[in-house]
Scaffold this active site. Structure first.
Site, PDB file in Angstrom:
ATOM      1  N   SER A 202       0.846  -1.183   0.000  1.00  0.00           N
ATOM      2  CA  SER A 202       0.000   0.000   0.000  1.00  0.00           C
ATOM      3  C   SER A 202       0.884   1.236   0.000  1.00  0.00           C
ATOM      4  O   SER A 202       2.110   1.128   0.027  1.00  0.00           O
ATOM      5  CB  SER A 202      -0.901   0.008   1.230  1.00  0.00           C
ATOM      6  OG  SER A 202      -0.122   0.387   2.352  1.00  0.00           O
ATOM      7  N   LYS A 203       0.227   2.383   0.004  1.00  0.00           N
ATOM      8  CA  LYS A 203       0.959   3.655  -0.049  1.00  0.00           C
ATOM      9  C   LYS A 203       1.997   3.796   1.057  1.00  0.00           C
ATOM     10  O   LYS A 203       2.984   4.489   0.895  1.00  0.00           O
ATOM     11  CB  LYS A 203      -0.025   4.831   0.042  1.00  0.00           C
ATOM     12  CG  LYS A 203      -0.666   5.128  -1.289  1.00  0.00           C
ATOM     13  CD  LYS A 203      -1.307   6.495  -1.266  1.00  0.00           C
ATOM     14  CE  LYS A 203      -2.050   6.747  -2.570  1.00  0.00           C
ATOM     15  NZ  LYS A 203      -3.320   7.387  -2.385  1.00  0.00           N
ATOM     16  N   ARG A 204       1.714   3.139   2.185  1.00  0.00           N
ATOM     17  CA  ARG A 204       2.675   3.224   3.288  1.00  0.00           C
ATOM     18  C   ARG A 204       4.050   2.738   2.867  1.00  0.00           C
ATOM     19  O   ARG A 204       5.061   3.077   3.453  1.00  0.00           O
ATOM     20  CB  ARG A 204       2.203   2.361   4.470  1.00  0.00           C
ATOM     21  CG  ARG A 204       1.174   3.013   5.329  1.00  0.00           C
ATOM     22  CD  ARG A 204       0.724   2.060   6.418  1.00  0.00           C
ATOM     23  NE  ARG A 204       0.217   0.800   5.866  1.00  0.00           N
ATOM     24  CZ  ARG A 204       0.775  -0.367   6.059  1.00  0.00           C
ATOM     25  NH1 ARG A 204       1.854  -0.501   6.796  1.00  0.00           N
ATOM     26  NH2 ARG A 204       0.252  -1.458   5.511  1.00  0.00           N
TER      27      ARG A 204
END
Ligand code: GLU
Length: 429
Positions: A202-204
């Site tokens: 994910s974006k993390r």
């Protein structure tokens, strides 16, 4: 005759093209190419609130950049509403569906559904775990399940190759195939992609959009090669594949059930590999816009200066990790600006004696009959001998004087690229 191979990539345009979806598209594309089949692009834009034309454009742009060319489409589900409505009506009249507050809902029969997943093996689900699900919303739009099955049947899709996040959707879709009297495609679900910390990518974890990688200076060949090995293995140690090799080697059997892990260092490694080996014209295609953006481009680089420019690019290739490295490192060769790194000056150029040596070196280079790689090296080394100092002292000092930096390509290459006049002038610091 066996059934023609037809696969589809069916993104919902509710966001940019995620690298995980790009991996799905790549596997579909590879499978189609391998079997001389068709790769179909279908935009699943029936969620009117969340789908936008901008997102569709972005997805098409990212696929084009990645070289995933589709043979048919893009088809838009929003333009095929009649077909879904007719099918829902048909399911109503055959007793497989019923009306519920304006919507049409599928009536899940008793029993169980099973299917052989080409990757995950036999999957079986008891029907009593599946609720009566909506097919057509009261606003006339199909749900994902109805749209996907109607289209996969209508488009004669032979293999549904998609992410494992859809495994739980498959039983409902199988019930629909059955109710519609259609034969099943082969289902192959692709393992999930996890970030380095083992949670779903994910974006993390950093950039997840394909186009963000373009902006980071990754070339599409590198991203493709990297994505190809996320959840698929050729069964050999080979890591670098050109298109033809990848198409040749690809098969559903090589897809793993185990989650794949997205390792940014590995992507960086692939990028450096491709930057050092891409054919010059290919590399130029990516570099030129960057050079223009940086204000470093001039048309003569493609004309009278092209041989010189090619040597410059070849010199920088082995050290480049991203496209921008070329821009940063070529600046000193393409302009008369020089940014001196204070630490490098302090370390290698501070001693006034060293500056004196560089002036002597400048005169020696000035006097060379020919300004070649070999001659510049001989001149520097013999001067170091005469002065009773290490050649490294002159090399380090020259590097800082010429480029402003302590780290640069081989100094004699740098000198010959600069040419006699500029080299001599810069050594007279
Ligand atoms: N539109 C779905 C998605 O973006 C695709 C589903 C499918 O491939 O069946 O996840």
């Amino acid at each position: 005759m066996s059934q023609p191979i037809r696969v589809r990539f069916a993104p919902s345009p509710t966001g940019y093209l995620h690298v995980g979806s790009a991996r799905t598209a790549l596997f579909d594309w590879l499978f189609a190419r391998k079997h001389n089949g068709k790769f179909i692009l279908r935009i699943e834009d029936t969620d009117v609130e969340r789908s936008t034309e901008d997102m569709t454009r972005g997805i098409l742009e990212a696929m084009t950049w990645l070289g995933l060319h589709w043979d048919e489409g893009p088809y838009f589900q929003s333009q095929r509403l009649d077909l879904y409505q007719e099918t829902a009506e048909r399911l109503l009249s055959s007793g497989h569906a019923y009306r519920d507050e304006g919507a049409i809902r599928f009536k899940v029969p008793e029993g169980r559904v099973t299917y052989p997943d080409a990757v995950f093996g036999e999957i079986a689900v008891e029907n009593d775990t599946i609720e009566n699900f909506v097919l057509l919303r009261s606003d006339g739009h199909p749900t994902y399940h109805l749209g996907v099955v109607v289209d996969d049947i209508d488009m004669r899709i032979s293999h549904v190759i998609r992410g494992a996040d859809h495994i739980s959707n498959t039983p409902k879709q199988l019930l629909l195939y059955r109710a519609l009297g259609a034969s099943l495609p082969v289902f192959a679900h692709l393992p999930l992609i996890l970030g380095p910390d083992k949670t779903r990518l994910s974006k993390r974890h950093g950039a997840t959009s394909v186009m963000a990688y373009q902006e980071l200076g990754i070339v599409p060949e590198a991203l493709r090669n990297f994505l190809a090995l996320l959840g698929w293995s050729p069964g050999t140690d080979q890591e670098i594949f050109d298109d033809a090799e990848l198409i040749q080697a690809f098969s559903l059997d090589g897809i793993s059930k185990a989650n794949a892990s997205f390792n940014p260092d590995k992507l960086a490694w692939f990028n450096a590999q491709y930057l050092s080996r891409l054919p010059q014209e290919k590399l130029m295609l990516y570099l030129k816009p960057e050079l223009i953006k940086a204000g470093l481009w001039r048309n003569s680089l493609e004309k009278e200066e092209s041989a010189w420019f090619q040597s410059l690019i070849d010199l920088l290739r082995p050290r480049a990790k991203v496209l921008q490295d070329f821009i940063r490192q070529s600046k000193v060769f393409l302009t008369s600006d020089i940014d001196y790194d204070p630490a490098a000056v302090e370390k290698f150029l501070k001693d006034p004696k060293v500056k004196e040596y560089l002036h002597i070196l400048a005169s020696r280079l000035q006097a060379l009959p020919e300004f070649t790689l070999q001659n510049t090296e001989t001149a520097l080394r013999s001067l170091a001998d005469e002065l009773g100092i290490k050649a490294g002292v002159l090399i380090n000092a020259s590097r800082v004087a010429l480029t402003g930096q302590a780290v640069a390509p081989g100094i004699f290459d740098v000198m010959t690229l600069f040419g006699r006049e500029r080299t001599v002038a810069r050594l007279r610091i």
